[in-house]
Design an enzyme around this catalytic site. Structure first.
Site, mmCIF file in Angstrom:
data_model
loop_
_atom_site.group_PDB
_atom_site.id
_atom_site.type_symbol
_atom_site.label_atom_id
_atom_site.label_comp_id
_atom_site.label_asym_id
_atom_site.label_seq_id
_atom_site.Cartn_x
_atom_site.Cartn_y
_atom_site.Cartn_z
ATOM 1 N N GLU A 38 0.789 -25.921 -10.244
ATOM 2 C CA GLU A 38 0.829 -27.163 -11.178
ATOM 3 C C GLU A 38 -0.314 -27.993 -10.067
ATOM 4 O OE1 GLU A 38 3.523 -29.529 -13.948
ATOM 5 O OE2 GLU A 38 1.783 -30.178 -15.008
ATOM 6 N N ARG A 264 15.246 -21.097 -4.935
ATOM 7 C CA ARG A 264 14.329 -21.921 -4.472
ATOM 8 C C ARG A 264 14.835 -22.797 -3.202
ATOM 9 N NH1 ARG A 264 11.610 -24.657 -8.308
ATOM 10 N NH2 ARG A 264 11.136 -26.403 -7.277
ATOM 11 N N LYS A 274 8.312 -32.127 -6.590
ATOM 12 C CA LYS A 274 6.361 -32.909 -6.434
ATOM 13 C C LYS A 274 7.098 -34.290 -7.049
ATOM 14 C CE LYS A 274 4.220 -30.157 -7.840
ATOM 15 N NZ LYS A 274 3.317 -28.598 -8.789
#
Ligand code: ATP
Ligand code: MG
Length: 565
Positions: A38, A264, A274
């Site tokens: 994104e 992850r 982020k």
């Protein structure tokens, strides 16, 4: 013809095994993966793991990998982020198939599929407020309740959805939801919202749309439209997989990619979110997304980490479904290993003491040339000039040396790297007792040969004062003082703000001296400063021949393991 689909020398993992089986069985002739960030921030080291995995698999199995901007949240997204994402992927050494894709390119198709779902009685327009919806949703232990709007007719739903698109209703007043199962054990299947009304300017579609599709709905359809074979994502999407499959099973689309999840990366002493990294930037705790202390790809680049080092790191940490919490020393180790054979070596003195060579004699005392790398003669050589005054590192001298000291001490000898053996004859101090100068004598018979009748073990780096070039040197340390800054809980059990754990000493700027050979270095040139570490000329602030600015990439030894023990 039968193929062996196993690329050599790559550690295998469950996703490779799935791909190999799919290629062997003929389920797929060629694999297509994608990396779908994104564009709401710069990419970080966690994304690097995902990039290396998705692009790496495509490379290894002669497939394709798309780069897709998952741009369905216009308020948080921007073209600046799109550009940095492209740059980061390329810098890591990968290239995407064809043009960059954008989920926003699929807005018309996504709209049409929504209409198809409405027509089939599988989607409805709902007027519940966000708060009501939460109450109707139930919990992990209790089933949800059906929305009172769930049984609207197809005609009414079509009409309302068209009017939602045409901007007839205020933001947030209606949603489009799938009609799946409010009592499903999987809350993701409890009539999830797939469209919301949001009057927000989109970085690509402008003001064309005032309804935007939700991630889960967009993602699976985007994958299918691109013919993705293996849709690889992180484990938090495991529970979303039934929804991914439901959507594709209930629309007319010829392709049904399979989703696979891996764990992850969490890197200690860093943040891999982020949103949290954005907070560091907007609150001015770092100089920007590309601050060399940031675990962003641009930050790591500016710090001097090499693409090969990051790729080696990604290979080492592996791919699995179990927790992937990794110490910074693993990343630094991989970086160090790749720089070892790549970076030319020069001498620099970062914390100097002046040494006067009392018997320096013009025409007698001479200099040698030295190779830039002991194992790479092709890197060339440079002269290492000497003069009456030189600098050595302050901690290479001890008046009262500890046991086994092999560096300089009063009355002792040491070799200057690529030059003579010197002996310290006198120590000069200021009023406070701090050593400000050493007076040493050269043994003129020791250039390129051992002294006669004695052994001198220690070798130190140094630099001729007359030839040294001043450099601004930025010494970076870990950004946080605790290994998991975003996982610390206070006495009330709540998470403590990670900003509290910023390391006040994460950047120290000093003036050092480097060999004049580096003054012609371009920005982003890496060197090993002998006995100190790896450094890179700063990507932005270094001006060749005018202002030399180095960033410390990593020391020569692993200081992390010792410090964090
Ligand atoms: P963030 O919370 O930092 O925004 P994200 O997962 O929301 O992370 P996306 O831009 O949606 O960020 O991620 C793009 C891809 O990168 C996804 O496939 C995601 O699973 C993967 N990814 C993100 N963070 C990590 C991580 N820490 N380790 C491995 N892969 C990751
Ligand atoms: Mg995200």
């Amino acid at each position: 013809m039968s193929h062996d689909h196993t690329p050599t020398a790559m550690p295998s993992h469950f996703i490779r095994q799935i791909i190999e089986a799919d290629l062997t069985s003929g389920k797929h002739q060629q694999i297509v993966t994608r990396f779908p960030p994104e564009p709401n921030g710069y990419l970080h080291v966690g994304h690097a793991k995902s990039i290396c995995l998705n692009f790496g698999l495509a490379e290894d199995y002669q497939g394709k990998c798309n780069l897709r901007m998952d741009d369905t949240n216009p308020e948080k997204e921007s073209d600046e982020y799109v550009q940095s994402i492209k740059e980061s992927v390329r810098w890591l050494g990968f290239d995407w198939d064809g043009e960059v894709r954008y989920a926003s390119d699929y807005f018309p198709a996504l709209y049409d599929y929504a209409v198809e779902l409405i027509r089939a009685g599988k989607a409805f327009v709902c007027d519940l407020t966000a708060e009501e919806m939460r109450a109707y949703r139930g919990s992990l232990t209790e089933p949800g309740k059906e929305s009172p709007y769930r049984n609207r007719s197809v005609e009414e739903n079509l009409d309302l959805f068209t009017r939602m698109k045409n901007g007839e209703f205020p933001d947030g007043s209606k949603t489009l939801r799938l009609k799946i199962d409010m009592s499903s054990g999987n809350v993701n299947l409890r009539d999830p919202v797939i469209y919301r009304i949001r009057r927000a300017h989109h970085h690509r579609t402008g003001d064309q749309w005032c309804i935007y599709p939700m991630y889960d709905y967009t993602h699976c359809i985007s994958d299918a439209l691109e013919g993705i074979t293996h849709s690889i994502c992180t484990l938090e999407f495991e529970d979303h997989r039934p929804l991914y499959d439901w959507v594709l099973d209930n629309i007319t689309i010829p392709c049904h990619p399979r989703q696979y999840e891996f764990s992850r990366l969490e890197l200690l002493y860093a943040l891999t979110s982020k949103r949290k990294l954005n907070a560091l930037v907007t609150e001015g705790k770092v100089t920007g997304w590309d601050d060399p202390r940031m675990p962003t790809i641009e930050g790591m680049r500016r710090r001097g980490y090499s693409p090969a080092g990051i790729r080696l790191f990604a290979q080492r940490i592996g791919v699995s479904k179990s927790e992937n919490i990794i110490d910074m020393s693993v990343l630094e180790g991989a970086v160090r290993e790749t720089l070892e054979g790549e970076a030319p070596r020069v001498m620099a003195v970062l914390d100097p003491i002046k040494v006067t060579l009392t018997n320096f004699t013009d025409g007698v005392t001479s200099s040698r040339s030295a190779p830039f790398h002991p194992h790479h003669p092709e890197f060339g050589e440079r002269d290492v000039p000497i003069s009456r005054e030189i600098y050595i590192e302050r901690d290479d001298f001890a008046e009262v040396p500890p046991p086994k000291w092999q560096r300089l001490t009063l009355g002792g000898e040491v070799r200057l790297r690529y030059s003579y053996v010197i002996k310290c004859d006198e120590v000069i101090k200021d009023d406070t007792g701090r050593v400000i100068e050493l007076k040493c004598s050269i043994d003129h018979d020791t250039l390129g040969q051992n002294p006669v009748g004695r052994k001198v073990k220690g070798v130190i780096h140094w630099i001729s004062a007359a030839h040294a070039v001043e450099a601004e040197v930025r010494l970076y340390d870990r950004l946080f003082t605790v290994p998991r800054p975003d996982a610390v809980r206070g006495e009330d059990g709540e998470y403590v703000d990670f900003m509290q754990f910023l390391n006040p000493a994460s950047l120290k700027i000093i003036t050092g001296y480097v060999e004049s050979a580096v003054s012609s270095a371009a920005a982003e040139t890496r060197y090993q400063f002998e006995r100190i570490g790896y450094f890179i000329t700063d990507r932005y602030d270094h001006q060749t021949g005018q202002k030399i600015v180095f960033n410390r990439t990593v020391g020569l030894k692993d200081t992390w393991a010792a410090q964090s023990a």
